[in-house]
Design a protein around this motif. Sequence first.
Motif, PDB file in Angstrom:
ATOM      1  N   GLU A   7      36.552  49.851  49.908  1.00  0.00           N
ATOM      2  CA  GLU A   7      37.229  48.713  50.530  1.00  0.00           C
ATOM      3  C   GLU A   7      36.554  48.274  51.825  1.00  0.00           C
ATOM      4  O   GLU A   7      36.719  47.139  52.250  1.00  0.00           O
ATOM      5  CB  GLU A   7      38.702  49.054  50.837  1.00  0.00           C
ATOM      6  CG  GLU A   7      39.520  49.473  49.645  1.00  0.00           C
ATOM      7  CD  GLU A   7      39.376  50.957  49.316  1.00  0.00           C
ATOM      8  OE1 GLU A   7      39.141  51.783  50.217  1.00  0.00           O
ATOM      9  OE2 GLU A   7      39.479  51.297  48.132  1.00  0.00           O
ATOM     10  N   GLU A  40      33.655  57.375  38.609  1.00  0.00           N
ATOM     11  CA  GLU A  40      34.819  57.189  39.471  1.00  0.00           C
ATOM     12  C   GLU A  40      34.474  56.274  40.653  1.00  0.00           C
ATOM     13  O   GLU A  40      35.225  55.362  40.990  1.00  0.00           O
ATOM     14  CB  GLU A  40      35.326  58.544  39.975  1.00  0.00           C
ATOM     15  CG  GLU A  40      36.556  58.442  40.852  1.00  0.00           C
ATOM     16  CD  GLU A  40      37.048  59.799  41.331  1.00  0.00           C
ATOM     17  OE1 GLU A  40      38.093  59.823  41.998  1.00  0.00           O
ATOM     18  OE2 GLU A  40      36.404  60.826  41.054  1.00  0.00           O
ATOM     19  N   ILE A  43      34.192  52.670  39.483  1.00  0.00           N
ATOM     20  CA  ILE A  43      35.502  52.047  39.289  1.00  0.00           C
ATOM     21  C   ILE A  43      36.069  51.594  40.631  1.00  0.00           C
ATOM     22  O   ILE A  43      36.593  50.478  40.757  1.00  0.00           O
ATOM     23  CB  ILE A  43      36.476  53.010  38.576  1.00  0.00           C
ATOM     24  CG1 ILE A  43      36.016  53.288  37.149  1.00  0.00           C
ATOM     25  CG2 ILE A  43      37.905  52.481  38.605  1.00  0.00           C
ATOM     26  CD1 ILE A  43      36.013  52.080  36.234  1.00  0.00           C
ATOM     27  N   GLN A  44      35.954  52.441  41.653  1.00  0.00           N
ATOM     28  CA  GLN A  44      36.445  52.077  42.987  1.00  0.00           C
ATOM     29  C   GLN A  44      35.714  50.835  43.509  1.00  0.00           C
ATOM     30  O   GLN A  44      36.345  49.925  44.057  1.00  0.00           O
ATOM     31  CB  GLN A  44      36.241  53.239  43.964  1.00  0.00           C
ATOM     32  CG  GLN A  44      37.096  54.439  43.678  1.00  0.00           C
ATOM     33  CD  GLN A  44      36.670  55.663  44.489  1.00  0.00           C
ATOM     34  OE1 GLN A  44      35.642  55.659  45.171  1.00  0.00           O
ATOM     35  NE2 GLN A  44      37.452  56.728  44.402  1.00  0.00           N
ATOM     36  N   ALA A  46      34.153  48.500  41.741  1.00  0.00           N
ATOM     37  CA  ALA A  46      34.496  47.330  40.928  1.00  0.00           C
ATOM     38  C   ALA A  46      35.874  46.785  41.322  1.00  0.00           C
ATOM     39  O   ALA A  46      36.044  45.568  41.434  1.00  0.00           O
ATOM     40  CB  ALA A  46      34.463  47.693  39.451  1.00  0.00           C
ATOM     41  N   GLN A  47      36.836  47.663  41.543  1.00  0.00           N
ATOM     42  CA  GLN A  47      38.171  47.221  41.932  1.00  0.00           C
ATOM     43  C   GLN A  47      38.159  46.558  43.314  1.00  0.00           C
ATOM     44  O   GLN A  47      38.793  45.521  43.515  1.00  0.00           O
ATOM     45  CB  GLN A  47      39.153  48.391  41.907  1.00  0.00           C
ATOM     46  CG  GLN A  47      39.474  48.858  40.504  1.00  0.00           C
ATOM     47  CD  GLN A  47      40.294  50.147  40.473  1.00  0.00           C
ATOM     48  OE1 GLN A  47      40.357  50.896  41.447  1.00  0.00           O
ATOM     49  NE2 GLN A  47      40.920  50.404  39.331  1.00  0.00           N
ATOM     50  N   ALA A  48      37.437  47.156  44.250  1.00  0.00           N
ATOM     51  CA  ALA A  48      37.353  46.585  45.594  1.00  0.00           C
ATOM     52  C   ALA A  48      36.650  45.229  45.561  1.00  0.00           C
ATOM     53  O   ALA A  48      37.066  44.280  46.232  1.00  0.00           O
ATOM     54  CB  ALA A  48      36.620  47.544  46.537  1.00  0.00           C
ATOM     55  N   SER A  49      35.603  45.114  44.762  1.00  0.00           N
ATOM     56  CA  SER A  49      34.870  43.850  44.650  1.00  0.00           C
ATOM     57  C   SER A  49      35.741  42.770  44.016  1.00  0.00           C
ATOM     58  O   SER A  49      35.724  41.618  44.445  1.00  0.00           O
ATOM     59  CB  SER A  49      33.597  44.042  43.824  1.00  0.00           C
ATOM     60  OG  SER A  49      32.727  44.928  44.486  1.00  0.00           O
ATOM     61  N   SER A  50      36.497  43.138  43.011  1.00  0.00           N
ATOM     62  CA  SER A  50      37.402  42.196  42.361  1.00  0.00           C
ATOM     63  C   SER A  50      38.447  41.680  43.350  1.00  0.00           C
ATOM     64  O   SER A  50      38.744  40.484  43.384  1.00  0.00           O
ATOM     65  CB  SER A  50      38.075  42.861  41.171  1.00  0.00           C
ATOM     66  OG  SER A  50      38.981  41.982  40.551  1.00  0.00           O
ATOM     67  N   ALA A  51      38.986  42.565  44.158  1.00  0.00           N
ATOM     68  CA  ALA A  51      39.979  42.164  45.163  1.00  0.00           C
ATOM     69  C   ALA A  51      39.362  41.204  46.178  1.00  0.00           C
ATOM     70  O   ALA A  51      39.993  40.215  46.566  1.00  0.00           O
ATOM     71  CB  ALA A  51      40.546  43.400  45.868  1.00  0.00           C
ATOM     72  N   LYS A  52      38.121  41.479  46.590  1.00  0.00           N
ATOM     73  CA  LYS A  52      37.442  40.595  47.548  1.00  0.00           C
ATOM     74  C   LYS A  52      37.202  39.218  46.936  1.00  0.00           C
ATOM     75  O   LYS A  52      37.339  38.202  47.610  1.00  0.00           O
ATOM     76  CB  LYS A  52      36.144  41.214  48.027  1.00  0.00           C
ATOM     77  CG  LYS A  52      36.371  42.377  48.970  1.00  0.00           C
ATOM     78  CD  LYS A  52      35.075  43.015  49.393  1.00  0.00           C
ATOM     79  CE  LYS A  52      35.341  44.349  50.037  1.00  0.00           C
ATOM     80  NZ  LYS A  52      35.276  44.385  51.444  1.00  0.00           N
ATOM     81  N   GLN A  54      39.048  37.784  44.591  1.00  0.00           N
ATOM     82  CA  GLN A  54      40.346  37.111  44.514  1.00  0.00           C
ATOM     83  C   GLN A  54      40.748  36.552  45.873  1.00  0.00           C
ATOM     84  O   GLN A  54      41.264  35.430  45.968  1.00  0.00           O
ATOM     85  CB  GLN A  54      41.418  38.070  43.997  1.00  0.00           C
ATOM     86  CG  GLN A  54      41.279  38.378  42.526  1.00  0.00           C
ATOM     87  CD  GLN A  54      42.274  39.417  42.042  1.00  0.00           C
ATOM     88  OE1 GLN A  54      42.835  40.180  42.838  1.00  0.00           O
ATOM     89  NE2 GLN A  54      42.494  39.475  40.738  1.00  0.00           N
TER      90      GLN A  54
END
Length: 81
Positions: A7, A40, A43-44, A46-52, A54
Amino acid sequence: MATKKAENLSFEDAMGELGHIVSEMENGALTLEQSLKQFERGIQLAQASSAKLQQAEQKVSILMGNSTDSELIPFDSTEQK
């Protein structure tokens, strides 16, 4: 070297690290344990990048005067006005 929380990385840094992880895993030289750890981390990232992404889409929508519920129209740089 200490690994930063996903993050706290910029989008570009997260994508660069994710690309490096993919290369390492495709190489096939990692042990199962190393592969799981890298998976792992991936995945962290990818999720953080997706949130950024959005968040950036919401900011653009707000700046363009649209409500946050408005459908975003993809930018097409080849389209001429």
